[in-house]
Write a protein that holds these residues in place. Structure first.
Motif, PDB file in Angstrom:
ATOM      1  N   ALA A 128      33.138   4.321  -9.500  1.00  0.00           N
ATOM      2  CA  ALA A 128      33.916   3.093  -9.323  1.00  0.00           C
ATOM      3  C   ALA A 128      35.233   3.148 -10.102  1.00  0.00           C
ATOM      4  N   CYS A 129      35.313   4.046 -11.067  1.00  0.00           N
ATOM      5  CA  CYS A 129      36.494   4.089 -11.945  1.00  0.00           C
ATOM      6  C   CYS A 129      37.453   5.203 -11.554  1.00  0.00           C
ATOM      7  N   MET A 130      36.926   6.180 -10.806  1.00  0.00           N
ATOM      8  CA  MET A 130      37.695   7.392 -10.545  1.00  0.00           C
ATOM      9  C   MET A 130      38.974   7.151  -9.771  1.00  0.00           C
ATOM     10  N   GLY A 131      38.936   6.167  -8.889  1.00  0.00           N
ATOM     11  CA  GLY A 131      40.121   5.872  -8.077  1.00  0.00           C
ATOM     12  C   GLY A 131      41.353   5.719  -8.953  1.00  0.00           C
ATOM     13  N   CYS A 132      41.174   5.127 -10.103  1.00  0.00           N
ATOM     14  CA  CYS A 132      42.327   4.915 -10.997  1.00  0.00           C
ATOM     15  C   CYS A 132      42.355   5.929 -12.140  1.00  0.00           C
ATOM     16  N   HIS A 133      41.209   6.151 -12.774  1.00  0.00           N
ATOM     17  CA  HIS A 133      41.215   6.997 -13.972  1.00  0.00           C
ATOM     18  C   HIS A 133      41.031   8.482 -13.654  1.00  0.00           C
ATOM     19  N   GLY A 134      40.804   8.803 -12.370  1.00  0.00           N
ATOM     20  CA  GLY A 134      40.633  10.211 -11.995  1.00  0.00           C
ATOM     21  C   GLY A 134      39.201  10.672 -12.218  1.00  0.00           C
TER      22      GLY A 134
ATOM     23  N   ILE B 271      42.471   9.035 -27.890  1.00  0.00           N
ATOM     24  CA  ILE B 271      43.507   8.044 -28.169  1.00  0.00           C
ATOM     25  C   ILE B 271      43.218   6.787 -27.360  1.00  0.00           C
ATOM     26  N   TRP B 272      43.067   5.664 -28.061  1.00  0.00           N
ATOM     27  CA  TRP B 272      42.679   4.425 -27.397  1.00  0.00           C
ATOM     28  C   TRP B 272      43.755   3.372 -27.542  1.00  0.00           C
ATOM     29  N   LEU B 273      43.978   2.679 -26.431  1.00  0.00           N
ATOM     30  CA  LEU B 273      44.930   1.567 -26.471  1.00  0.00           C
ATOM     31  C   LEU B 273      44.270   0.353 -27.115  1.00  0.00           C
ATOM     32  N   TYR B 274      43.001   0.176 -26.827  1.00  0.00           N
ATOM     33  CA  TYR B 274      42.298  -1.023 -27.322  1.00  0.00           C
ATOM     34  C   TYR B 274      41.232  -0.709 -28.362  1.00  0.00           C
ATOM     35  N   GLY B 275      40.957   0.551 -28.563  1.00  0.00           N
ATOM     36  CA  GLY B 275      39.932   0.911 -29.552  1.00  0.00           C
ATOM     37  C   GLY B 275      38.801   1.670 -28.889  1.00  0.00           C
TER      38      GLY B 275
ATOM     39  N   GLY C  85      50.336  -3.026 -16.863  1.00  0.00           N
ATOM     40  CA  GLY C  85      49.097  -2.277 -16.694  1.00  0.00           C
ATOM     41  C   GLY C  85      47.971  -3.231 -16.355  1.00  0.00           C
ATOM     42  N   ARG C  86      47.368  -3.045 -15.176  1.00  0.00           N
ATOM     43  CA  ARG C  86      46.329  -3.987 -14.759  1.00  0.00           C
ATOM     44  C   ARG C  86      45.054  -3.271 -14.384  1.00  0.00           C
ATOM     45  N   MET C  87      44.004  -3.630 -15.064  1.00  0.00           N
ATOM     46  CA  MET C  87      42.693  -3.127 -14.673  1.00  0.00           C
ATOM     47  C   MET C  87      41.844  -4.343 -14.310  1.00  0.00           C
ATOM     48  N   PRO C  88      41.251  -4.319 -13.097  1.00  0.00           N
ATOM     49  CA  PRO C  88      40.443  -5.480 -12.697  1.00  0.00           C
ATOM     50  C   PRO C  88      39.117  -5.501 -13.467  1.00  0.00           C
ATOM     51  N   SER C  89      38.467  -6.650 -13.497  1.00  0.00           N
ATOM     52  CA  SER C  89      37.121  -6.702 -14.067  1.00  0.00           C
ATOM     53  C   SER C  89      36.192  -5.873 -13.182  1.00  0.00           C
TER      54      SER C  89
ATOM     55  N   ASN D 115      45.090  -6.869 -18.668  1.00  0.00           N
ATOM     56  CA  ASN D 115      46.377  -7.150 -18.040  1.00  0.00           C
ATOM     57  C   ASN D 115      47.417  -7.133 -19.151  1.00  0.00           C
ATOM     58  N   ASN D 116      48.266  -6.121 -19.130  1.00  0.00           N
ATOM     59  CA  ASN D 116      49.141  -5.874 -20.274  1.00  0.00           C
ATOM     60  C   ASN D 116      50.573  -5.686 -19.803  1.00  0.00           C
ATOM     61  N   THR D 117      51.505  -6.354 -20.481  1.00  0.00           N
ATOM     62  CA  THR D 117      52.887  -6.308 -19.976  1.00  0.00           C
ATOM     63  C   THR D 117      53.871  -5.783 -21.001  1.00  0.00           C
TER      64      THR D 117
ATOM     65  N   ALA E  16      47.036   4.048 -15.714  1.00  0.00           N
ATOM     66  CA  ALA E  16      45.613   4.096 -16.083  1.00  0.00           C
ATOM     67  C   ALA E  16      45.445   5.142 -17.185  1.00  0.00           C
ATOM     68  N   PRO E  17      44.973   4.720 -18.371  1.00  0.00           N
ATOM     69  CA  PRO E  17      44.957   5.644 -19.510  1.00  0.00           C
ATOM     70  C   PRO E  17      43.995   6.811 -19.313  1.00  0.00           C
ATOM     71  N   ASN E  18      44.322   7.900 -19.968  1.00  0.00           N
ATOM     72  CA  ASN E  18      43.428   9.041 -20.078  1.00  0.00           C
ATOM     73  C   ASN E  18      42.254   8.616 -20.966  1.00  0.00           C
TER      74      ASN E  18
HETATM   75  C1  HEC Z   1      42.430  -0.451 -10.290  1.00  0.00           C
HETATM   76  C2  HEC Z   1      42.510   0.612 -11.235  1.00  0.00           C
HETATM   77  C3  HEC Z   1      41.416   0.718 -12.299  1.00  0.00           C
HETATM   78  C4  HEC Z   1      40.069   0.785 -12.121  1.00  0.00           C
HETATM   79  C5  HEC Z   1      39.274   0.739 -10.827  1.00  0.00           C
HETATM   80  C6  HEC Z   1      39.505   0.964 -13.438  1.00  0.00           C
HETATM   81  N1  HEC Z   1      40.499   0.963 -14.385  1.00  0.00           N
HETATM   82 FE1  HEC Z   1      40.237   1.143 -16.383  1.00  0.00          FE
HETATM   83  N2  HEC Z   1      42.201   0.815 -16.646  1.00  0.00           N
HETATM   84  C7  HEC Z   1      43.133   0.709 -15.646  1.00  0.00           C
HETATM   85  C8  HEC Z   1      44.420   0.455 -16.230  1.00  0.00           C
HETATM   86  C9  HEC Z   1      45.740   0.275 -15.477  1.00  0.00           C
HETATM   87  C10 HEC Z   1      44.220   0.383 -17.628  1.00  0.00           C
HETATM   88  C11 HEC Z   1      45.270   0.119 -18.689  1.00  0.00           C
HETATM   89  C12 HEC Z   1      45.351  -1.367 -18.895  1.00  0.00           C
HETATM   90  C13 HEC Z   1      46.448  -1.714 -19.860  1.00  0.00           C
HETATM   91  O1  HEC Z   1      47.531  -1.146 -19.741  1.00  0.00           O
HETATM   92  O2  HEC Z   1      46.189  -2.570 -20.671  1.00  0.00           O
HETATM   93  C14 HEC Z   1      42.821   0.630 -17.842  1.00  0.00           C
HETATM   94  C15 HEC Z   1      42.222   0.697 -19.104  1.00  0.00           C
HETATM   95  C16 HEC Z   1      40.927   1.097 -19.344  1.00  0.00           C
HETATM   96  C17 HEC Z   1      40.346   1.311 -20.627  1.00  0.00           C
HETATM   97  C18 HEC Z   1      41.045   1.127 -21.979  1.00  0.00           C
HETATM   98  C19 HEC Z   1      41.458   2.482 -22.478  1.00  0.00           C
HETATM   99  C20 HEC Z   1      42.008   2.466 -23.889  1.00  0.00           C
HETATM  100  O3  HEC Z   1      42.754   3.420 -24.197  1.00  0.00           O
HETATM  101  O4  HEC Z   1      41.726   1.563 -24.667  1.00  0.00           O
HETATM  102  C21 HEC Z   1      39.067   1.709 -20.431  1.00  0.00           C
HETATM  103  C22 HEC Z   1      38.059   2.066 -21.487  1.00  0.00           C
HETATM  104  C23 HEC Z   1      38.861   1.727 -19.014  1.00  0.00           C
HETATM  105  N3  HEC Z   1      40.024   1.350 -18.375  1.00  0.00           N
HETATM  106  C24 HEC Z   1      37.677   2.079 -18.411  1.00  0.00           C
HETATM  107  C25 HEC Z   1      37.414   1.913 -17.058  1.00  0.00           C
HETATM  108  C26 HEC Z   1      36.135   2.096 -16.469  1.00  0.00           C
HETATM  109  C27 HEC Z   1      34.905   2.548 -17.201  1.00  0.00           C
HETATM  110  C28 HEC Z   1      36.259   1.808 -15.149  1.00  0.00           C
HETATM  111  C29 HEC Z   1      35.214   1.800 -14.100  1.00  0.00           C
HETATM  112  C30 HEC Z   1      34.059   0.971 -14.352  1.00  0.00           C
HETATM  113  C31 HEC Z   1      37.645   1.455 -14.936  1.00  0.00           C
HETATM  114  N4  HEC Z   1      38.315   1.531 -16.108  1.00  0.00           N
HETATM  115  C32 HEC Z   1      38.171   1.111 -13.700  1.00  0.00           C
HETATM  116  C33 HEC Z   1      42.932   0.804 -14.310  1.00  0.00           C
HETATM  117  C34 HEC Z   1      41.681   0.821 -13.724  1.00  0.00           C
END
Ligand code: HEC
Ligand code: HEC
Length: 309
Positions: free
Chosen positions: A231-237, A255-259, A187-191, A274-276, A248-250
Motif C-alpha cells: 500500500a505504501c510502495m506507490g509513493c515510497h517505492g 534520517i527521519w523528518l518526524y522521528g 508534502g502530503r501523505m494520506p491517512s 501535510n507539510n508546507t 515521499a521520504p526515503n
Molecule cells: C500518496 C503517497 C504516499 C503513500 C501512499 C504513503 N506515503 Fe508515507 N509519505 C508520503 C509523503 C509525501 C511523506 C512526506 C510528508 C511530509 O513531507 O511531511 C510521507 C512520509 C512518511 C513517513 C515519515 C518519514 C520521516 O522521515 O519521518 C513515514 C514513516 C511514512 N510516510 C510511511 C508510510 C507508510 C508505512 C505507508 C504505507 C502504509 C505510506 N507512508 C504511504 C507519501 C505517501
C-alpha cells in the motif's frame, strides 16, 4: 488606530492629548507671576527663610528663560501634532507614514544592491556558491527568512527538514533547491489506517519500515508488515527508498523528518502528514532566491568547493 470600528476612540485619544497640552500651558501661565508666601517682617524680595545666619531665599517668579523653554516645547508639541500623525487617527499635514519610509528604504536597498544580485543571477549556482561575498549574503538572508523554521544552523527540527545533510525530500541539485524555494512545496501523505485495516497492521508495517534502515524493530511484526507494505510502495517505492517527485521520504536511511520511533511512524501511518514549505518567489524575488539556493546547496557540499574563511 485604523482597527477601531468607529471613530470614538480616535476622538477620545485626540481630546485627551490636547487637553493634556492645554492643561500644561495653563499651569505654566498660572505660575509665571506667582511668588511664594512671605513671612511677616522679612527683608523685601525674600521669603524670610534664612540659613547659616545670612543665606536668604529670594522670593521671585520662576526664571523667564526657564518658562520660555516650556512654552517652546508646547508650541513644538502642537506643531508636531499638526504636521505628523499623533492625534488619534489624524494623519498629519505632511502625510508622513512609517510604511512609506520603509518602502523608501526598500527602494534604496534595491537600487544599492540590485545590481549585485542581478550579477549573481547571471552566474551558475555552483559559481555563486563558491563566491565568499555571495555566501555571506546568503547566510544573512537565510538567518532572516528561513531560520525560524529550519533553524539558524539549517539542521531543521521535527517536521522541518535538515538542509545540511545529503538526504533530500525533493532533490539536492542546485536547480531543484532553487525551484523548492521559488515555488514552495507541499508534502502530503494520506491517512493509511483504512487501507491497512487494523491497528495491528499499522504496528506491523511500522516495524517493517524500521527494519528497512536496520533500526531497532520487532522482526516477527516486520515480517507481517512486509506483506502490507504494498500500500505504501506507490509513493515510497518498493524498497521504501522514496520518490523525490512527490517528496515521499526515503524510509531506508536513518534520517527521519518526524522521528524514528515506532509510535511516531504509527502516527504518520494513521493520520497521514501535510507539510508546507512556503513559496518565496513573490516575496524575495528570483535574484535573492538564487543566492539563497547557492547557499543552501553549499551547506551539504564539499567544504573544499567553498571559499576558505
Ligand atoms: C500518496 C503517497 C504516499 C503513500 C501512499 C504513503 N506515503 Fe508515507 N509519505 C508520503 C509523503 C509525501 C511523506 C512526506 C510528508 C511530509 O513531507 O511531511 C510521507 C512520509 C512518511 C513517513 C515519515 C518519514 C520521516 O522521515 O519521518 C513515514 C514513516 C511514512 N510516510 C510511511 C508510510 C507508510 C508505512 C505507508 C504505507 C502504509 C505510506 N507512508 C504511504 C507519501 C505517501
Ligand atoms: C514556515 C516554515 C518554513 C520557512 C520559513 C522556510 N521553510 Fe523550507 N521547508 C519547510 C518545510 C515544512 C519543508 C518540508 C516540506 C515537506 O515536507 O514537503 C521545507 C523544505 C525545504 C527544502 C526542501 C528540502 C528537501 O529535503 O528537499 C528546502 C531546500 C528549503 N525548505 C529551503 C528553505 C529556504 C532557503 C528558506 C528561506 C528562504 C525556507 N526553506 C523557509 C518550512 C519552511
Amino acid at each position: 488606530m485604523a482597527d477601531f470600528t468607529n471613530s470614538f476612540w480616535n476622538i477620545y485619544i485626540a481630546v485627551l492629548t490636547l487637553l493634556g497640552i492645554v492643561g500644561c500651558g495653563l499651569l505654566l501661565w498660572s505660575q509665571s507671576t506667582v511668588k511664594g508666601p512671605v513671612e511677616p517682617g522679612c527683608q523685601t524680595g525674600t521669603t524670610g527663610h534664612v540659613w547659616d545666619d545670612d543665606l536668604t531665599e529670594l522670593n521671585t517668579p520662576m526664571p523667564r528663560w526657564w518658562m520660555c523653554m516650556f512654552y517652546i516645547s508646547i508650541v513644538f508639541g502642537l506643531a508636531y501634532l499638526l504636521l505628523y500623525p499623533g492625534l488619534g487617527a489624524y494623519a498629519g499635514k505632511l502625510g508622513w507614514k512609517s510604511s512609506s519610509v520603509y518602502q523608501q528604504e526598500l527602494r534604496k536597498a534595491d537600487s544599492d544592491y540590485g545590481p549585485l544580485f542581478a550579477r549573481y543571477l547571471q552566474q551558475d549556482l555552483k559559481a555563486v556558491a563558491a563566491d565568499p561575498q555571495a555566501h555571506a549574503i546568503g547566510e544573512r538572508l537565510f538567518l532572516t527568512y528561513c531560520a525560524q523554521c529550519h533553524g539558524s544552523d539549517a539542521r531543521g527540527s521535527k517536521g522541518f527538514p535538515n538542509l545540511t545533510d545529503k538526504d533530500w525530500l525533493y532533490g539536492g541539485d542546485p536547480d531543484v533547491i532553487k525551484t523548492t524555494i521559488l515555488h514552495g512545496r507541499n508534502g502530503r501523505m494520506p491517512s493509511m489506517a483504512a487501507a491497512l485495516g487494523s491497528d495491528t497492521d499499522v504496528e506491523n508495517v511500522a516495524n517493517y519500515v524500521l527494519s528497512l534502515s536496520g533500526s531497532t524493530h520487532d522482526p516477527i511484526k516486520a515480517i507481517f508488515g512486509k506483506s502490507k507494505f504494498g500500500a505504501c510502495m506507490g509513493c515510497h517505492g518498493p524498497g521504501g527508498t522514496g520518490n523525490q517527485a512527490i517528496g515521499a521520504p526515503n524510509l531506508s536511511d536513518k534520517i527521519w523528518l518526524y522521528g524514528g520511533g515506532v509510535e511516531t511512524i504509527m502516527e504518520t501511518i494513521r493520520k497521514g502528514r501535510n507539510n508546507t514549505m512556503p513559496a518565496f518567489q513573490d516575496f524575495l524575488g528570483e535574484a535573492k532566491v538564487h543566492v539563497l539556493a547557492a547557499y543552501v546547496w553549499s551547506l551539504s557540499n564539499e567544504k573544499s568547493s567553498l571559499p576558505q574563511q
